[in-house]
Design a protein around this motif. Sequence first.
Motif, PDB file in Angstrom:
ATOM      1  N   ASN A 160       3.090 -51.223 -78.232  1.00 59.45           N
ATOM      2  CA  ASN A 160       2.063 -52.589 -78.493  1.00 59.45           C
ATOM      3  C   ASN A 160       1.743 -53.216 -76.907  1.00 59.45           C
ATOM      4  OD1 ASN A 160       1.721 -52.340 -81.414  1.00 59.45           O
ATOM      5  ND2 ASN A 160       3.567 -53.314 -81.482  1.00 59.45           N
ATOM      6  N   SER A 161       2.582 -52.916 -76.115  1.00 62.15           N
ATOM      7  CA  SER A 161       2.433 -53.859 -74.588  1.00 62.15           C
ATOM      8  C   SER A 161       1.606 -52.870 -73.951  1.00 62.15           C
ATOM      9  CB  SER A 161       3.768 -53.949 -74.163  1.00 62.15           C
ATOM     10  OG  SER A 161       4.503 -52.916 -74.103  1.00 62.15           O
ATOM     11  N   ASP A 162       0.931 -51.912 -74.097  1.00 60.50           N
ATOM     12  CA  ASP A 162       0.594 -50.921 -73.124  1.00 60.50           C
ATOM     13  C   ASP A 162      -0.734 -50.262 -73.919  1.00 60.50           C
ATOM     14  OD1 ASP A 162      -0.549 -49.765 -70.847  1.00 60.50           O
ATOM     15  OD2 ASP A 162       1.230 -49.268 -69.972  1.00 60.50           O
ATOM     16  N   ASN A 163      -1.642 -50.849 -74.257  1.00 66.12           N
ATOM     17  CA  ASN A 163      -2.691 -49.958 -75.098  1.00 66.12           C
ATOM     18  C   ASN A 163      -4.111 -50.294 -74.877  1.00 66.12           C
ATOM     19  OD1 ASN A 163      -3.352 -51.419 -77.533  1.00 66.12           O
ATOM     20  ND2 ASN A 163      -1.240 -51.745 -77.518  1.00 66.12           N
ATOM     21  N   PHE A 164      -4.975 -50.007 -74.932  1.00 62.85           N
ATOM     22  CA  PHE A 164      -6.398 -50.557 -75.225  1.00 62.85           C
ATOM     23  C   PHE A 164      -7.332 -49.682 -76.192  1.00 62.85           C
ATOM     24  CE2 PHE A 164      -6.671 -48.219 -71.174  1.00 62.85           C
ATOM     25  CZ  PHE A 164      -7.820 -47.436 -71.189  1.00 62.85           C
ATOM     26  N   VAL A 165      -8.308 -50.261 -76.734  1.00 59.16           N
ATOM     27  CA  VAL A 165      -9.192 -49.522 -77.709  1.00 59.16           C
ATOM     28  C   VAL A 165     -10.374 -49.857 -77.329  1.00 59.16           C
ATOM     29  CG1 VAL A 165      -9.882 -49.136 -80.069  1.00 59.16           C
ATOM     30  CG2 VAL A 165      -7.174 -49.666 -79.447  1.00 59.16           C
ATOM     31  N   GLN A 166     -11.417 -48.830 -77.302  1.00 61.36           N
ATOM     32  CA  GLN A 166     -12.849 -48.930 -76.745  1.00 61.36           C
ATOM     33  C   GLN A 166     -13.716 -48.425 -77.815  1.00 61.36           C
ATOM     34  OE1 GLN A 166     -13.259 -47.926 -72.382  1.00 61.36           O
ATOM     35  NE2 GLN A 166     -11.737 -46.582 -73.051  1.00 61.36           N
ATOM     36  N   VAL A 167     -14.998 -49.333 -78.062  1.00 64.00           N
ATOM     37  CA  VAL A 167     -15.756 -48.659 -79.156  1.00 64.00           C
ATOM     38  C   VAL A 167     -17.416 -48.903 -78.520  1.00 64.00           C
ATOM     39  CG1 VAL A 167     -14.498 -49.363 -81.010  1.00 64.00           C
ATOM     40  CG2 VAL A 167     -16.073 -50.891 -80.291  1.00 64.00           C
ATOM     41  N   ILE A 168     -18.281 -48.043 -78.971  1.00 66.66           N
ATOM     42  CA  ILE A 168     -19.611 -48.107 -78.702  1.00 66.66           C
ATOM     43  C   ILE A 168     -20.238 -48.041 -80.003  1.00 66.66           C
ATOM     44  CG2 ILE A 168     -21.507 -47.088 -77.741  1.00 66.66           C
ATOM     45  CD1 ILE A 168     -19.753 -46.321 -75.351  1.00 66.66           C
ATOM     46  N   GLY A 169     -21.267 -48.631 -80.216  1.00 64.35           N
ATOM     47  CA  GLY A 169     -22.053 -48.598 -81.620  1.00 64.35           C
ATOM     48  C   GLY A 169     -23.125 -47.516 -81.478  1.00 64.35           C
TER      49      GLY A 169
ATOM     50  N   ASP B  41     -23.085 -50.520 -86.677  1.00 57.77           N
ATOM     51  CA  ASP B  41     -22.055 -50.976 -85.424  1.00 57.77           C
ATOM     52  C   ASP B  41     -20.854 -49.926 -85.875  1.00 57.77           C
ATOM     53  OD1 ASP B  41     -23.753 -53.100 -85.339  1.00 57.77           O
ATOM     54  OD2 ASP B  41     -22.830 -54.318 -86.902  1.00 57.77           O
ATOM     55  N   THR B  42     -20.133 -50.101 -84.869  1.00 56.05           N
ATOM     56  CA  THR B  42     -18.649 -49.276 -84.759  1.00 56.05           C
ATOM     57  C   THR B  42     -17.699 -50.336 -84.767  1.00 56.05           C
ATOM     58  OG1 THR B  42     -19.619 -47.364 -83.520  1.00 56.05           O
ATOM     59  CG2 THR B  42     -17.194 -47.961 -83.627  1.00 56.05           C
ATOM     60  N   TYR B  43     -16.545 -50.364 -85.504  1.00 63.30           N
ATOM     61  CA  TYR B  43     -15.388 -51.223 -85.400  1.00 63.30           C
ATOM     62  C   TYR B  43     -14.223 -50.438 -85.679  1.00 63.30           C
ATOM     63  CZ  TYR B  43     -15.028 -50.931 -90.858  1.00 63.30           C
ATOM     64  OH  TYR B  43     -14.989 -50.510 -92.146  1.00 63.30           O
ATOM     65  N   PHE B  44     -13.067 -51.081 -85.253  1.00 69.12           N
ATOM     66  CA  PHE B  44     -11.722 -50.690 -85.368  1.00 69.12           C
ATOM     67  C   PHE B  44     -10.853 -51.624 -85.874  1.00 69.12           C
ATOM     68  CE2 PHE B  44      -7.186 -49.945 -83.639  1.00 69.12           C
ATOM     69  CZ  PHE B  44      -7.321 -48.710 -83.702  1.00 69.12           C
ATOM     70  N   VAL B  45      -9.955 -51.306 -87.075  1.00 65.73           N
ATOM     71  CA  VAL B  45      -9.518 -52.428 -88.217  1.00 65.73           C
ATOM     72  C   VAL B  45     -10.408 -52.893 -88.870  1.00 65.73           C
ATOM     73  CG1 VAL B  45      -7.800 -54.256 -88.332  1.00 65.73           C
ATOM     74  CG2 VAL B  45      -7.426 -52.648 -86.438  1.00 65.73           C
ATOM     75  N   ASP B  46     -11.349 -53.743 -88.349  1.00 66.65           N
ATOM     76  CA  ASP B  46     -12.289 -54.650 -89.239  1.00 66.65           C
ATOM     77  C   ASP B  46     -13.365 -55.052 -88.251  1.00 66.65           C
ATOM     78  OD1 ASP B  46     -11.310 -57.134 -88.306  1.00 66.65           O
ATOM     79  OD2 ASP B  46     -10.143 -56.858 -90.209  1.00 66.65           O
TER      80      ASP B  46
END
Length: 289
Positions: free
Chosen positions: A52-61, A109-114
């Motif tokens: 939880n302390s070292d992550n990132f999520v990227q999205v493109i539509g 659109d693209t999403y992660f979680v919501d």
Amino acid sequence: MLIVFYLYLVLASQAQAHTLPFAFWKKIPVVHVVVITTTGASTWQVPDDWNNSDNFVQVIGGGGGGGTAIKAGGGGAAYARKNNMTLTAGANINVFVGAGGGVAGNGQDTYFVDASTLMAKAGLGTSTTTGGTGGSGTSSVGDVKYSGGTGGNSTGSKAAGGGGGAGGPLGAGTNGGISGSDGGGGGGAGGGGTTNGAAGTSTTGGNGGSGGGAAAGGKGGNDGQAGSPGIAGTDMTATHGSGGGGGGGGDDGVGGNAGLYGAGGGGGGDASAGKAGAQGIIVITYTTY
């Protein structure tokens, strides 16, 4: 003798261990990368070693599609990133990878979680001589957001406009170029590009946008030729990223394909088809120690 020999090995090992450098005991970070390209709704299970302390999520539509028969280029999609997301190991996370718009159609659109947690807006397609609008970074959701480039207009003579580039981690996508009378406009560059697609001329297609380490847009078609495809991006992983827009078709030339991921398709020239937008993507990166 056996006992003495065993003790000798243990003592020798301990003595040797004291001579090893401190780095031998240091924890080596391991970077994990998960790429999701299947379009539509699905779930992703959080791994047991999620940090939880070292992550990132990227999205493109998804990018917008270019129009047919002397029309403009489609808009590139936006990019968004969220840092250090708190997720529960073993939980199933809802994800949605936006499809690219069909010819003249809007991307998704693209999403992660919501859509209120992490979301990148799609590029819009066009069936007119006005370029499709790029996905809005302002309307996207995340810690870092960049817009996609707008598709290039068509002058309405015989050639078509170039598609817009997708936004990416290096910055916004650039705009597609306007068509000339017979030469198509160049596609916009992917995220972080420094130049828009160039305008076409009476006979020659404009060059695609480029610069800043971005994926280049496709060259617009010369008189009687198709637009060139946009280049696939490599700014998210070595093989994935924000794509360059497809070049607009010249007189009687089809539009150029949109570069993966999220770019807009090139418009089609006189009596010729435009091209669909490129699909979106999700890239999940986390580090364990």
